[in-house]
Design a protein around this motif. Structure first.
Motif, mmCIF file in Angstrom:
data_model
loop_
_atom_site.group_PDB
_atom_site.id
_atom_site.type_symbol
_atom_site.label_atom_id
_atom_site.label_comp_id
_atom_site.label_asym_id
_atom_site.label_seq_id
_atom_site.Cartn_x
_atom_site.Cartn_y
_atom_site.Cartn_z
ATOM 1 N N ARG A 1 0.795 -1.355 0.121
ATOM 2 C CA ARG A 1 0.229 0.050 0.162
ATOM 3 C C ARG A 1 0.882 1.143 0.198
ATOM 4 N NH1 ARG A 1 -1.824 2.396 5.192
ATOM 5 N NH2 ARG A 1 -0.511 1.320 6.893
ATOM 6 N N ILE A 2 0.428 2.149 -0.727
ATOM 7 C CA ILE A 2 1.124 3.371 -0.715
ATOM 8 C C ILE A 2 0.938 4.291 0.433
ATOM 9 C CG2 ILE A 2 1.491 5.528 -2.290
ATOM 10 C CD1 ILE A 2 0.909 3.899 -4.596
ATOM 11 N N LEU A 3 1.954 4.681 1.047
ATOM 12 C CA LEU A 3 1.874 5.635 2.262
ATOM 13 C C LEU A 3 1.903 7.036 1.929
ATOM 14 C CD1 LEU A 3 4.045 3.644 4.860
ATOM 15 C CD2 LEU A 3 1.407 3.579 4.668
ATOM 16 N N ASP A 4 2.594 7.427 0.901
ATOM 17 C CA ASP A 4 2.732 8.802 0.498
ATOM 18 C C ASP A 4 3.430 8.623 -0.889
ATOM 19 O OD1 ASP A 4 2.391 11.420 0.778
ATOM 20 O OD2 ASP A 4 3.827 11.564 2.589
ATOM 21 N N GLY A 5 3.107 9.997 -1.732
ATOM 22 C CA GLY A 5 3.676 10.090 -2.995
ATOM 23 C C GLY A 5 4.396 11.654 -2.759
ATOM 24 N N PHE A 6 5.194 11.557 -3.564
ATOM 25 C CA PHE A 6 6.223 12.802 -3.566
ATOM 26 C C PHE A 6 6.259 13.295 -4.864
ATOM 27 C CE2 PHE A 6 7.567 9.983 -0.224
ATOM 28 C CZ PHE A 6 7.551 10.864 0.841
ATOM 29 N N GLY A 7 6.175 14.686 -5.382
ATOM 30 C CA GLY A 7 6.319 14.965 -6.843
ATOM 31 C C GLY A 7 5.080 14.686 -7.585
ATOM 32 N N SER A 8 5.260 15.013 -8.857
ATOM 33 C CA SER A 8 4.244 14.445 -9.796
ATOM 34 C C SER A 8 4.858 14.541 -11.252
ATOM 35 C CB SER A 8 3.013 15.403 -9.597
ATOM 36 O OG SER A 8 3.537 16.810 -10.087
ATOM 37 N N ALA A 9 4.294 13.638 -12.032
ATOM 38 C CA ALA A 9 4.718 13.762 -13.505
ATOM 39 C C ALA A 9 3.557 13.058 -14.155
ATOM 40 C CB ALA A 9 5.774 12.540 -13.512
ATOM 41 N N VAL A 10 3.292 13.728 -15.420
ATOM 42 C CA VAL A 10 2.321 13.244 -16.493
ATOM 43 C C VAL A 10 2.897 12.078 -17.258
ATOM 44 C CG1 VAL A 10 0.971 13.673 -18.516
ATOM 45 C CG2 VAL A 10 1.227 15.387 -16.670
ATOM 46 N N VAL A 11 2.562 10.992 -17.143
ATOM 47 C CA VAL A 11 2.926 9.686 -17.740
ATOM 48 C C VAL A 11 2.115 9.068 -18.883
ATOM 49 C CG1 VAL A 11 3.576 7.441 -17.183
ATOM 50 C CG2 VAL A 11 4.096 9.061 -15.363
ATOM 51 N N SER A 12 2.641 8.817 -19.989
ATOM 52 C CA SER A 12 1.892 8.028 -21.010
ATOM 53 C C SER A 12 1.774 6.759 -20.787
ATOM 54 C CB SER A 12 2.712 8.358 -22.309
ATOM 55 O OG SER A 12 1.695 7.859 -23.451
ATOM 56 N N GLU A 13 0.447 6.349 -20.426
ATOM 57 C CA GLU A 13 0.180 4.784 -20.322
ATOM 58 C C GLU A 13 -0.707 4.284 -21.371
ATOM 59 O OE1 GLU A 13 -1.767 4.544 -16.529
ATOM 60 O OE2 GLU A 13 -0.187 5.734 -15.290
#
Length: 143
Positions: free
Chosen positions: A74-86
């Protein structure tokens, strides 16, 4: 161990179940995930993608060809952001752009049953986020 078929996303209809104990069945599943990920050149692969509704994923270590097993991640926290092509796995051949955390702090159990926390970044971070979408049965990909 057998290499399993990776299922189309439309076949994920239920969230995966928590792993209560690590038995030979789970150990075998983890090895199947690793073998399948290697054969299909996947960075990260979750159990629901090969037909097992268990909260298990494997992630390729960046420095070599080894994989780490993440049990009940499980993800506890996220840092920064990015636009990702999926790529859209619904067979359309299309892709979408998603906003993902550049780094994530993940809590998971090891194969020895120990609780661990680890920060993953870039491709590992994106892979974990996508596989947790599969584990949790979140299909946000537009038709």
């Amino acid at each position: 161990m057998p290499i399993r078929k990776i299922m189309p996303i439309q076949e994920y209809i239920k969230p995966a179940k928590e792993v209560v104990s690590i038995t030979p069945v789970e150990e075998s599943l983890i090895q199947d995930l690793i073998d399948t990920a290697r054969a299909e050149n996947e960075i990260c692969l979750s159990a629901p993608r090969i037909g097992s509704l268990k909260r298990i994923a494997v992630l390729k270590e960046s420095s070599d060809d080894s994989y780490v097993a993440l049990i009940n991640p499980r993800i506890l926290d996220g840092f920064g952001s990015a636009v990702v092509s999926e790529s859209c796995p619904k067979g359309s051949g299309k892709s979408k752009r998603s906003l993902r955390a550049r780094m994530v702090l993940v809590e998971y159990q090891t194969q020895k049953g120990e609780v661990s926390e680890r920060i993953f970044s870039d491709f590992a971070s994106y892979g974990i986020q996508i596989e947790l979408d599969m584990i949790n049965c979140h299909d946000e990909i537009e038709n």
